[in-house]
Design an enzyme around this catalytic site. Structure first.
Site, PDB file in Angstrom:
ATOM      1  N   GLU A  35       0.834  -1.195   0.000  1.00 20.98           N
ATOM      2  CA  GLU A  35       0.000   0.000   0.000  1.00 20.98           C
ATOM      3  C   GLU A  35       0.876   1.255   0.000  1.00 20.98           C
ATOM      4  O   GLU A  35       1.949   1.277   0.606  1.00 20.98           O
ATOM      5  CB  GLU A  35      -0.920   0.017   1.220  1.00 20.98           C
ATOM      6  CG  GLU A  35      -2.042  -0.995   1.162  1.00 20.98           C
ATOM      7  CD  GLU A  35      -3.019  -0.846   2.307  1.00 20.98           C
ATOM      8  OE1 GLU A  35      -2.836   0.062   3.154  1.00 20.98           O
ATOM      9  OE2 GLU A  35      -3.983  -1.637   2.373  1.00 20.98           O
ATOM     10  N   GLN A  89      -9.961   4.423 -23.363  1.00 16.70           N
ATOM     11  CA  GLN A  89     -11.084   3.499 -23.174  1.00 16.70           C
ATOM     12  C   GLN A  89     -12.349   4.331 -22.899  1.00 16.70           C
ATOM     13  O   GLN A  89     -12.929   4.290 -21.822  1.00 16.70           O
ATOM     14  CB  GLN A  89     -10.810   2.538 -22.028  1.00 16.70           C
ATOM     15  CG  GLN A  89      -9.636   1.602 -22.284  1.00 16.70           C
ATOM     16  CD  GLN A  89      -9.498   0.556 -21.199  1.00 16.70           C
ATOM     17  OE1 GLN A  89     -10.472  -0.052 -20.760  1.00 16.70           O
ATOM     18  NE2 GLN A  89      -8.272   0.342 -20.740  1.00 16.70           N
ATOM     19  N   LYS A 182      -5.107   5.392 -44.109  1.00 18.16           N
ATOM     20  CA  LYS A 182      -4.834   3.991 -43.814  1.00 18.16           C
ATOM     21  C   LYS A 182      -5.861   3.126 -44.540  1.00 18.16           C
ATOM     22  O   LYS A 182      -7.064   3.306 -44.371  1.00 18.16           O
ATOM     23  CB  LYS A 182      -4.908   3.728 -42.312  1.00 18.16           C
ATOM     24  CG  LYS A 182      -3.881   4.505 -41.499  1.00 18.16           C
ATOM     25  CD  LYS A 182      -4.034   4.223 -40.015  1.00 18.16           C
ATOM     26  CE  LYS A 182      -3.059   5.068 -39.200  1.00 18.16           C
ATOM     27  NZ  LYS A 182      -3.227   4.837 -37.736  1.00 18.16           N
ATOM     28  N   ARG A 184      -6.970  -0.692 -44.801  1.00 18.50           N
ATOM     29  CA  ARG A 184      -6.787  -2.005 -44.183  1.00 18.50           C
ATOM     30  C   ARG A 184      -7.285  -3.097 -45.122  1.00 18.50           C
ATOM     31  O   ARG A 184      -8.451  -3.135 -45.503  1.00 18.50           O
ATOM     32  CB  ARG A 184      -7.526  -2.074 -42.839  1.00 18.50           C
ATOM     33  CG  ARG A 184      -7.328  -3.387 -42.098  1.00 18.50           C
ATOM     34  CD  ARG A 184      -7.916  -3.330 -40.703  1.00 18.50           C
ATOM     35  NE  ARG A 184      -7.225  -2.357 -39.875  1.00 18.50           N
ATOM     36  CZ  ARG A 184      -6.086  -2.587 -39.224  1.00 18.50           C
ATOM     37  NH1 ARG A 184      -5.496  -3.783 -39.337  1.00 18.50           N
ATOM     38  NH2 ARG A 184      -5.533  -1.664 -38.496  1.00 18.50           N
TER      39      ARG A 184
END
Length: 280
Positions: A35, A89, A182, A184
């Site tokens: 901790e 995220q 880009k 793909r």
């Protein structure tokens, strides 16, 4: 009074100098069970906590710093997050995934009255906080170390980041801004090439908000060298540069890497402190 996290000491000192605020004394400790503990060794009125959240541990440290600031007497806490971990995220990618940026923002909101975060990957991340949150744009400062460029071309990694390239171009004062396209073909087969502008004989500055592994950026550098670019420089706001990222970039033919000190690395050639100071 400015209170620094352990990963943002240089930036905090620069911000203290920029704003003429005092820099608080902070002690960091870790107990045998793992901790961590922080202690602010000054009496505080208005606390400006400056801490990049590069790891799970640094998120906990920031929560502790906010709470310690209150214990030290702060009646107002402003939290500056130079680099916000988990910000990429920002959505649930498939059923059952967390929106981790939202979870982190909500947790950090509990200990502060206001948040500033530097060049979040998506500005909408600021909407996840339960307190007023303001993005800070430090990209223009990436032009400072650039010198005597020949017919410069400022390239973003994709169309969505072209504003970054334009910001650095405008701060430099001349040149064109464009982006990579880009295409793909499969999970591993991706074509990368500049959208419109010719690169032969020109000094090219690659501009991105974050360089993490350096893999995509290295591919971009290889394409530019094949097409006859004169010199290639990499600039970014947040130099994560995980693992051998710097090595990959230099092996690909990059002449220099310049970044800010939102993440303190050897390539942190300029400070985000002036941009942050304007928003405080």
């Amino acid at each position: 009074m400015i209170i620094t996290g352990s990963a943002s000491q240089t930036l905090a000192a620069s911000l203290a100098s920029e704003t003429e605020h005092e820099l608080a004394s902070v002690a960091f400790e870790r107990f045998p069970d793992g901790e961590q503990k922080v202690q602010i060794e000054d009496t505080v009125d208005h606390a400006i906590v400056v801490a990049s959240t590069l790891s799970d541990s640094s998120h906990v440290e920031l929560l502790q710093l906010q709470d310690a600031a209150r214990e030290a007497g702060a009646t107002e806490v402003t939290t500056v997050i130079p680099y916000m971990g988990y910000a990429r995220q920002d959505k649930s990618f498939q059923t059952g995934d967390p929106v981790s940026a939202r979870a982190m923002a909500r947790a950090l909101s509990t200990g502060t009255d206001r948040v500033l975060t530097v060049n979040p990957h998506e500005r909408a991340v600021c909407d996840f906080f339960d307190v007023p949150a303001t993005p800070v744009d430090a990209a223009s400062h990436l032009a400072t170390p650039l010198d005597s460029l020949t017919d410069p071309l400022f390239l973003a990694p994709d169309h969505g980041a072209v504003d970054l390239a334009q910001t650095v171009r405008d701060a430099y004062g001349s040149g064109e801004a464009d982006h990579f396209e880009k295409t793909r073909h499969s999970g591993t087969d991706v074509d990368i090439e500049p959208s419109d502008a010719a690169v032969s004989g020109r000094d090219v500055v690659l501009v991105d908000d974050i360089v993490a592994t350096g893999a995509t950026m290295s591919e971009s550098v290889a394409v530019l060298n094949k097409r006859g670019a004169n010199r290639v420089t990499v600039t970014c706001v947040h130099p994560l540069l995980a693992g051998t990222a710097q090595l990959q970039l230099f092996q690909a033919g990059v002449e220099a890497i310049y970044a800010t000190d939102t993440i303190e690395r050897t390539v942190s050639a300029v400070s985000a402190a002036p941009a942050i100071a304007q928003k405080l």
